[in-house]
Design an enzyme around this catalytic site. Structure first.
Site, PDB file in Angstrom:
ATOM      1  N   LYS A 199      20.324 -68.419  86.393  1.00 54.65           N
ATOM      2  CA  LYS A 199      20.764 -68.549  87.777  1.00 54.65           C
ATOM      3  C   LYS A 199      21.830 -69.635  87.888  1.00 54.65           C
ATOM      4  CE  LYS A 199      17.373 -68.166  90.813  1.00 54.65           C
ATOM      5  NZ  LYS A 199      16.086 -68.350  91.542  1.00 54.65           N
TER       6      LYS A 199
ATOM      7  N   MET B  52      23.172 -64.804  98.240  1.00 53.02           N
ATOM      8  CA  MET B  52      24.294 -65.434  98.919  1.00 53.02           C
ATOM      9  C   MET B  52      24.615 -66.802  98.332  1.00 53.02           C
ATOM     10  SD  MET B  52      23.218 -64.427 102.812  1.00 53.02           S
ATOM     11  CE  MET B  52      24.793 -64.842 103.548  1.00 53.02           C
TER      12      MET B  52
ATOM     13  N   ASP C 132       8.535 -71.951  87.952  1.00 53.31           N
ATOM     14  CA  ASP C 132       9.094 -73.128  87.297  1.00 53.31           C
ATOM     15  C   ASP C 132      10.480 -72.776  86.743  1.00 53.31           C
ATOM     16  OD1 ASP C 132       9.262 -75.694  86.333  1.00 53.31           O
ATOM     17  OD2 ASP C 132       7.942 -75.375  84.617  1.00 53.31           O
TER      18      ASP C 132
ATOM     19  N   ILE D 107      19.165 -57.250  95.068  1.00 54.08           N
ATOM     20  CA  ILE D 107      20.239 -57.544  96.006  1.00 54.08           C
ATOM     21  C   ILE D 107      20.913 -58.855  95.601  1.00 54.08           C
ATOM     22  CG2 ILE D 107      20.774 -58.046  98.431  1.00 54.08           C
ATOM     23  CD1 ILE D 107      18.244 -56.403  99.145  1.00 54.08           C
TER      24      ILE D 107
END
Length: 575
Positions: free
Chosen positions: A336, A321, A371, A318
């Site tokens: 990320k 946000m 980590d 998913i």
């Protein structure tokens, strides 16, 4: 003029590295004392100080260099000369690889807007470019001719922790029995059989670990001996032969060891022979050289790019946000990026999210938090990025993107081990597998709590399943210290208006938490939910959370066992 300036800068960078590495060694050397005195809180504080060392020293060195370089700070030709002179300066160092990484960190922070540069930085070098010095002082040797009893007795005698044993003879016989049952039932010792144990002890939390290997059956058989120091004295807790458990002990989800490593590459080479599942960068992370681990990771990443052709794509699961997450299918890592804008109800800033990740990097991860490595100006080949991912990045993180003719430069991102999101794992696993991972899910939350971490958003999509089927938390934007939360029972309704109110009729403060409500959203899979609710009944009891808070406030430190408690030689009540 440039030659003199180069020598001055080289001296200052080398001096900065010397200051860092000497302080690192000094703080590491305190670990045996804290273990001996059972001063766990001081041990944690010492570990935190060591984590902060690198960044502080790079920053201090950068300030000095900027004052000297002034308008020459972005002079490419000068920095090429500095790199060449520095390379010569550190040639004889036994920790040359760490000195190279320190140089990389300093130039990245000093040179304006510098992306990774082969010309100006040490990009392709590696730990194995250092001379592997003679290893006779690295470990103790125990020949098979001594016999098992003598070998075990000598190993125990060679490691003096300065504290009386609780039951020394019993420990020796526990170890002898374990070796006979696990090794000698499968292999026959010969004149060529030998055992080696690293002289350096690995300290973490409340344990000290001996790392060794035995040459038997034509191969090295690794083992780890964990020691504990309890109220009754020192004792051997177990003997580990299982390679998966060993790998978990050096996991990306655990804090770094305190271990004295005069020649780091030697320790890494030994560990690599013992824990072969771990990559070089993971081993450097594990012994506290996480900045060099980041360097080795990047080298491994570049090598992987050259060997493969698959495109970067959006990660499964998913969409978050707060973070946009993508991956390279053939590489076991996710990337990320913090989004430019967060949809309600998220109301934090990008800086606040970065601070949460910083908190995790400095905290004991107790085997339950992943980590990360933080990168700035991370370069990706444009022709390897799927068009759908390019569109997604532009829509969510455009301020972090810089496009050149053939590259995408990402101004800020995190890298993290890829795991199967728990919600996806639960969609397809068997009932028995589901029972195991939901138990793990609850254990992860409770162990984080005992380490003073409240995950905040405990939806299963924020947890991942590792190859060893451990459940790890990886979404940090809502984490808080457990001691900052207020765990409450929900007030009982006293009239019809309260019973049927469309919104809570009682006051709720910002950090109020009602564990009774966890039942509603924890685990949606119907066939396994009853098992989860019964197995982790304490999760829904505010009194249990308050008891954990009280223990933390009184200074009690959780020891996160990196192996099943069923493996321990003694039951908890005996130690």
């Amino acid at each position: 003029m440039n030659a003199e300036l180069s020598k001055t800068i080289v001296h200052l960078i080398h001096q900065g590295f010397e200051s860092y590495i000497n302080s690192f060694k000094e703080l590491t050397s305190h670990a045996p004392h804290f273990f001996k005195s059972r001063d766990w809180n001081a041990s944690q504080q010492n570990h935190r100080r060591r984590l902060l060392l690198y960044k502080d020293q790079v920053y201090a060195t950068r300030l000095i260099l900027e004052g000297i370089l002034k308008d020459q700070v972005g002079n490419i030709m000068l920095w090429k000369e500095i790199k060449s002179d520095y390379n010569w300066e550190i040639t004889e160092r036994k920790d040359k690889e760490l000195a190279e990484t320190f140089f990389n960190s300093v130039i990245r922070k000093t040179f304006p807007g510098l992306a990774i540069s082969d010309e100006l930085m040490f990009v392709r070098e590696g730990y194995d470019t250092c001379d592997i010095h003679p290893q006779e002082h690295l470990f103790y040797n125990y020949p098979s001719q001594w016999g098992l009893q003598k070998i075990i007795r000598k190993i125990v005698a060679d490691f003096d922790f300065g504290v009386p044993y609780m039951e020394k003879e019993k420990d020796i016989q526990y170890l002898v029995k374990a070796v006979r049952e696990v090794i000698l039932t499968r292999f026959q010792a010969t004149s060529e059989t030998t055992t080696q144990v690293l002289k350096s002890v690995f300290y973490r939390n409340k344990a000290a670990y001996l790392i060794g290997r035995t040459r038997i059956g034509g191969k090295w058989m690794p083992f780890i001996i964990p020691y504990m120091n309890g109220p009754k004295g020192i004792y051997v807790d177990t003997l580990i032969f299982d390679p998966n458990i060993m790998s978990g002990l050096f996991s990306f989800s655990r804090s770094y060891f305190m271990v004295e490593a005069e020649i780091p590459s030697q320790i890494i080479a030994f560990l690599n022979s013992v824990i072969s599942q771990k990559l070089i960068h993971e081993l450097y992370n594990a012994i506290g050289f996480n900045k060099h681990g980041k360097t080795e990771f990047y080298r491994d990443f570049l090598n992987h790019l050259e060997r493969t052709s698959d495109p970067f794509i959006q990660a499964e699961g998913i969409k978050g946000m707060v973070m946009t997450v993508f991956t390279l299918p053939s590489y076991n890592i996710v990337f990320k990026m913090i989004k430019d804008h967060f949809e309600p109800p998220k109301s934090m800033t990008r800086l606040e999210v970065r601070q949460k990740y910083k908190l995790v990097s400095l905290h004991d991860r107790v085997g339950r938090m992943a980590d990360t490595h933080e990168f700035e100006f991370f370069r990706l080949p444009l022709d390897r990025i799927h068009p759908e991912l390019v569109t997604e990045l532009k829509n969510t993180c455009n301020s972090l993107l810089e496009f050149t003719q053939d590259e995408l430069i990402i101004k800020h991102l995190y890298t993290e081990r890829r795991m199967v999101p728990l919600n996806i794992y639960l969609d397809s696993c068997t009932l028995e597998e589901a029972k195991h991972v939901v138990e793990e899910y609850g254990n992860a939350i409770l162990q984080l709590a005992q380490a003073n971490i409240f995950p905040g958003d405990m939806m299963v999509k924020n947890f991942g399943v590792t190859r060893q089927k451990r459940v790890i938390f990886y979404d940090y934007d809502e984490i808080e210290f457990l001691t900052d939360m207020n765990f409450r029972w929900k007030p009982k309704a006293e009239n019809y208006e309260q019973i049927y109110a469309s919104a809570p009729w009682y006051d709720i403060a910002k950090n109020d938490v009602f564990p009774e409500d966890f039942r509603r959203f924890m685990i949606g899979r119907a066939d396994v939910k009853p098992h989860f609710l019964a197995f982790h009944e304490k999760l829904f009891n505010p009194d249990h959370w308050n008891q954990i808070q009280e223990k933390i406030r009184t200074g009690e430190l959780l020891h996160a066992f990196p192996y099943p408690k069923s493996m321990r030689f003694r039951p908890e009540e005996e130690v």
